[in-house]
Design an enzyme around this catalytic site. Structure first.
Site: not given
Length: 336
Positions: A195, A252
């Site tokens: 990620k 994120t």
């Protein structure tokens, strides 16, 4: 004494960056004695004398139950050890910890990333460096600043030993840090690593002001890459759909306080990679992970166009505009 009866009255946290300090803070708020090992003498002094960690976690008053140290042996003496160094330093620090760590001690890997030199996940690095440890990994959508202030967050703790995993999840959990248990260590680790690469891409979309629709498309197609990568490495689909996969990806990619997203944003605004990295004290993990992910993808023949584009951009092999053009001109195909 069975693992499920274990009490974790004391916690050793190794790594005095933002996340290590935030985890130490949570454990202290939950009433545990915490020994926090930090690399920088300034950080140790500031925590012990002024109850602050201004470089890595500004604006937070450090709990009195936290004692900072420069000796790994102090942290290793606790009932459970949380390993939170930057991913590329994990092997060196775990190797130094080896002589101080008793057989069967629970060690929870909280660093997110892939070792650049070997392409190995953090858990494998620790298995090699600390064969005597009972290993678990912790990952999920959790910003250090939120957790340190006692705001609610939920994360996943993965451990192949079910009894130990449940004991750790229960023993380390706290009202504001909900810990879910999983046996899929690979999936939990992969989500936390990949990620960061996708967050750089999301930041670029943001910095280029390509709009909210482009952002949603990028995150969705990025998630498809994460699932494809996970499947090839033996992760379970439900882990990728969970907190450590989709959850961390959403966090994120949608918050500029993420170091990886803010790096991408600066690149999207036309700044050079060296320029941005040069002014940072904290490590931007996605830059290292991008290289490792692409190497593994090439070896295994997995197609990851977004991760490949990010890698080419951070390596300065391609301009942001050319990378975007390349992604937009890919042939159209079925979604599945």
């Amino acid at each position: 004494m069975g693992m499920h009866h274990m009490k974790f009255d004391s916690v050793g946290v190794i790594g005095g960056g933002a996340w290590g300090t935030a985890l130490a803070q949570t454990m202290a708020l939950a009433g545990r004695d915490v020994c926090l090992w930090a690399y920088e003498p300034d950080t140790i002094r500031e925590i012990n004398e002024h109850r602050m960690n201004r470089v890595f976690l500004p604006g937070v008053t450090i709990e009195p139950k936290i004692k900072a140290t420069g000796k790994l042996a102090d942290a290793a003496a606790a009932d459970v050890v949380l390993l939170v160094p930057p991913a590329q330093h994990l092997r060196r620090i775990a190797s130094e910890l080896f002589e101080h760590l008793p057989e069967g001690r629970a060690v929870v890997v909280c660093a997110k990333g892939i070792e650049q030199a070997t392409g190995k996940l953090m858990g494998d690095v620790v298995r090699e460096a600390l064969p005597q440890a009972l290993l678990a990994v912790l990952s999920g959508p959790s910003f250090a600043a939120d957790v340190a202030r006692g705001l609610p967050a939920a994360v996943t703790l993965a451990c192949q030993d079910e009894a130990a995993g449940r004991a750790l999840a229960e023993g380390l959990g706290y009202r504001n840090l909900r810990i879910y248990w999983s046996s899929d260590t690979v999936g939990v680790e992969l989500g936390g690593a990949v990620k960061n690469v996708l967050a750089i891409a999301a930041g670029i979309v943001d910095g280029k002001e390509l709009g909210a629709s482009a952002h949603a498309a990028l995150v969705t197609r990025g998630f498809a890459e994460l699932r494809r990568f996970g499947e090839a490495l033996g992760a379970r689909a439900d882990t990728m759909m969970g907190l450590a996969g989709l959850g961390d990806l959403i966090l994120t990619c949608s918050s500029p306080q993420s170091r990886n997203m803010s790096l991408g944003r600066a690149l999207g605004q036309g700044r050079s990679i060296d320029d941005v990295l040069g002014e940072r004290r904290a490590v931007t993990e996605g830059v290292f992970t991008a290289e490792a992910v692409n190497r593994i993808a090439a070896e295994k023949g997995i197609e990851l166009p977004i991760c490949a584009a990010v890698h080419a951009i951070v390596k300065d092999q391609i301009s942001v505009n050319d990378a975007i053009e390349g992604l937009l001109s890919r042939p159209q195909r079925s979604e599945g």
